[in-house]
Design an enzyme around this catalytic site. Sequence first.
Site: not given
Length: 291
Positions: A98, A54, A121
Amino acid sequence: MTAKIIDGKAVAAQVRADIAVRVAEIKSKYGFQPGLAVVLVGEDPASQVYVRNKGKQTAEVGMKSIEHKLPVETSEADLLALVDKLNNDDTINGILVQLPLPDHVNAEKVLNTIDPMKDVDGFHPMNVGRLWIGERALVPCTPTGSIILAKSVQENLSGMEAVIIGRSNIVGKPVAQLLLRENCTVTLAHSRTKDLPGVVRRADIVVAAVGIPEFVKGDWIKPGAIVIDVGINRIPKDDGKSRLVGDVAYEEAAKVASAITPVPGGVGPMTIACLLRNTVEAALMQKGLVA
Ligand code: NDP
């Protein structure tokens, strides 16, 4: 029929190239650099790889990439304090925590603390709700990537019969909502669905998000259907190594479908590309540059 293989790597590269152009425009036109912060707690090897990728891809498209790597014993209070700090940092437009988080941390509480405008997200209840009522929202990345891949072979999905197998909040439900937005007739199947093969045989588009290796068989697929395989399953090989397979029996399904995503190289590469897209979208929303 032999299916067209939908090349997720190539489509993801195109999405990233488009983002790089938009980031350059934002810098020159509005004078700021969009920024993404990724928070990793603990040393889970798979999570470390995701976070590294990422960060790398964020920098490659010209955005600011910040990584916060915290020890596994980090308290929930300290994590919430960091999220709060990032919420209030004007140079950070997207925040990603995460998953999975360690057991002593309430993941839901942490995710719900992220400012919905920075929730790249798309897991915050505000964004989930906005997606369901058809308002502008930050939408989860893997579902967005799945729809982009389906549309890469058939731009207009209107009126098509879509069957999604799996009803998780992360994949199945948002995919259903996105396909509804595309004017598909949507069926959301799950572990209690009766006659699943019969239900799948109705589908012009099948999205498999089950988590069971090669679960969807070739003779479940309607000839000419588009098959999007979200599953990522690691299978041990005789030599002690492992290989990745999807939730669809690929060889069988590829003989019947008109187009199919491979695993690996299908939906997988789309997830980070869509995360970068969301970060640009979030930055523009925060600056009042989109409606
Ligand atoms: P979940 O385990 O959260 O959900 C699985 C879903 O499959 C559930 O809704 C479950 O039904 C359904 N299911 C399980 N068994 C059956 C069955 N026998 N028949 C029909 N439905 C069944 O998984 P996720 O949605 O998180 O992930 C699904 C897959 O996608 C996994 O392989 C995962 O690794 C992959 N994935 C890939 C990503 C990527 O490409 N970047 C990102 C996220 C996930 P019920 O609700 O009734 O229990």
